[in-house]
Design an enzyme around this catalytic site. Structure first.
Site, PDB file in Angstrom:
ATOM      1  N   GLU A 173     -13.075  -0.759   2.721  1.00  0.00           N
ATOM      2  CA  GLU A 173     -12.306   0.284   3.394  1.00  0.00           C
ATOM      3  C   GLU A 173     -11.736   1.299   2.396  1.00  0.00           C
ATOM      4  OE1 GLU A 173      -9.326  -1.944   5.640  1.00  0.00           O
ATOM      5  OE2 GLU A 173     -10.653  -3.678   5.546  1.00  0.00           O
ATOM      6  N   HIS A 186     -11.732   1.826   8.033  1.00  0.00           N
ATOM      7  CA  HIS A 186     -11.903   0.371   7.925  1.00  0.00           C
ATOM      8  C   HIS A 186     -13.348  -0.017   8.259  1.00  0.00           C
ATOM      9  CE1 HIS A 186     -11.237  -3.853   8.809  1.00  0.00           C
ATOM     10  NE2 HIS A 186      -9.928  -3.769   8.826  1.00  0.00           N
TER      11      HIS A 186
HETATM   12  O1  G6P Z   1      -7.984  -7.938  13.128  1.00  0.00           O
HETATM   13  P1  G6P Z   1      -7.689  -6.535  12.689  1.00  0.00           P
HETATM   14  O2  G6P Z   1      -6.367  -6.039  13.188  1.00  0.00           O
HETATM   15  O3  G6P Z   1      -8.789  -5.583  13.058  1.00  0.00           O
HETATM   16  O4  G6P Z   1      -7.608  -6.559  11.113  1.00  0.00           O
HETATM   17  C1  G6P Z   1      -8.674  -6.996  10.354  1.00  0.00           C
HETATM   18  C2  G6P Z   1      -8.324  -7.001   8.860  1.00  0.00           C
HETATM   19  O5  G6P Z   1      -8.063  -5.685   8.448  1.00  0.00           O
HETATM   20  C3  G6P Z   1      -7.791  -5.490   7.040  1.00  0.00           C
HETATM   21  O6  G6P Z   1      -8.923  -5.616   6.293  1.00  0.00           O
HETATM   22  C4  G6P Z   1      -6.672  -6.370   6.561  1.00  0.00           C
HETATM   23  O7  G6P Z   1      -6.549  -6.340   5.150  1.00  0.00           O
HETATM   24  C5  G6P Z   1      -6.853  -7.785   7.029  1.00  0.00           C
HETATM   25  O8  G6P Z   1      -5.686  -8.531   6.711  1.00  0.00           O
HETATM   26  C6  G6P Z   1      -7.110  -7.841   8.520  1.00  0.00           C
HETATM   27  O9  G6P Z   1      -7.257  -9.166   8.953  1.00  0.00           O
END
Ligand code: G6P
Length: 291
Positions: free
Chosen positions: A254, A152
């Site tokens: 990602e 990510h």
């Molecule tokens: O806030 P986190 O748990 O780190 O997630 C951050 C982001 O991750 C990904 O990109 C998902 O697609 C998003 O929906 C999410 O908001």
């Protein structure tokens, strides 16, 4: 909760880097002659058991709340567990570390219940002219299982409203902001607010940044999903570790295998997903209006 130990630091002729053992979480990579490439929130929590906002979190064995929904913690347990250092090596042009995590490290009953399987995961991180991450998962038990995964990456950009992401033209995607399946990307992707898209795409991607005058190239291996995320102003304002001004400074691109691309492993099988990042300086005119 206690404070995270200092990250491990890496240095060779071609780059510097830093990783936290918690989550095998790369938080910094600076190829020599370039500005930092990974965004790390200045206000992120650096505490045991809490996710770090920025760098390259590893999502495993599920992404978000999982293919069927309802799983916790978000993005799986691997990003907040301490991984073990298996080996570390440096040469003139590359610094490398190998991390390992297995089911023996999963001690929370709620996590065991949601993923009651035996596995061994390795993450190999290489800092050089490229940042390379390879996540390999082996089924060490006697029952097959399915899992999701994502590397990510949070990428520094000059201003997310001025970048474009190339390489997704024609790809189908799920738009999580609009809650719509079966969308199709037309042309390059640009950002004017909250963006959260799960693309079915195995291809390489480029983030063209006219403000910083560079292109970030992402090369994927065995990854059927590319997730692109930026919270936009409103959602960011409600996130203490991003804030109202932070959202323009990064984009997440990602390398993943989620939902329909979730990985199925029979006993003794291994799956490896790769994510490589490199930087090119460009002469693009920062004042050029978007096409
Ligand atoms: O806030 P986190 O748990 O780190 O997630 C951050 C982001 O991750 C990904 O990109 C998902 O697609 C998003 O929906 C999410 O908001």
């Amino acid at each position: 909760m206690s404070e995270l130990p200092e990250p491990r630091l890496f240095s060779c002729a071609d780059a510097t880097g830093a990783v936290h053992d918690q989550g095998a979480h790369v938080i910094d990579w600076i190829p020599t002659g370039h500005a930092p490439v990974l965004w790390l929130s200045p206000s992120t929590a650096l505490e045991t058991g809490k996710p770090v906002r920025g760098g390259v979190p590893i999502c495993f064995p599920w992404f978000a709340d999982g293919a069927e929904g309802g799983r916790e913690p978000k993005h799986g347990f691997a990003r907040t567990l301490p991984w073990h250092v298996e080996s570390r090596e440096s040469s003139d042009h590359e610094a490398m570390i190998v991390y390992r995590l297995s089911d023996a490290d999963v001690t929370e009953p709620a996590h065991q219940e949601q993923f009651p399987y035996q596995f061994e995961a390795y993450c190999v991180v290489r800092f050089g002219t490229e940042l390379s991450l390879e996540l390999s998962v082996t089924n060490t038990g006697e029952r097959p299982f399915d899992f999701e995964e994502a590397l990510h990456a949070y990428l520094v950009v000059g201003d997310v409203r001025k970048i474009r992401v190339e390489g997704l033209d024609g790809a189908s995607y799920r738009d999580k902001v609009l809650d719509r399946e079966d969308c199709v990307q037309e042309g390059d992707l640009r950002f004017d607010g909250e963006t959260d898209r799960v693309y079915r795409s195995t291809g390489d991607v480029a983030v063209v940044d006219p403000v910083l005058g560079r292109v970030l190239r992402i090369r994927k291996k065995n990854s059927g999903t590319t997730v692109v995320w930026n919270p936009g102003a409103e959602t960011a304002a409600a996130m203490p570790d991003v804030g109202p001004d932070g959202w323009t400074d990064f984009v997440c691109v990602e390398g993943a295998n989620t939902h329909a691309d979730a990985v199925h492993l029979e006993p003794e099988e291994t799956h490896s997903m790769g994510y490589r990042l490199s930087v090119e300086t460009t002469a693009e005119d920062p004042g050029r209006p978007p096409a």
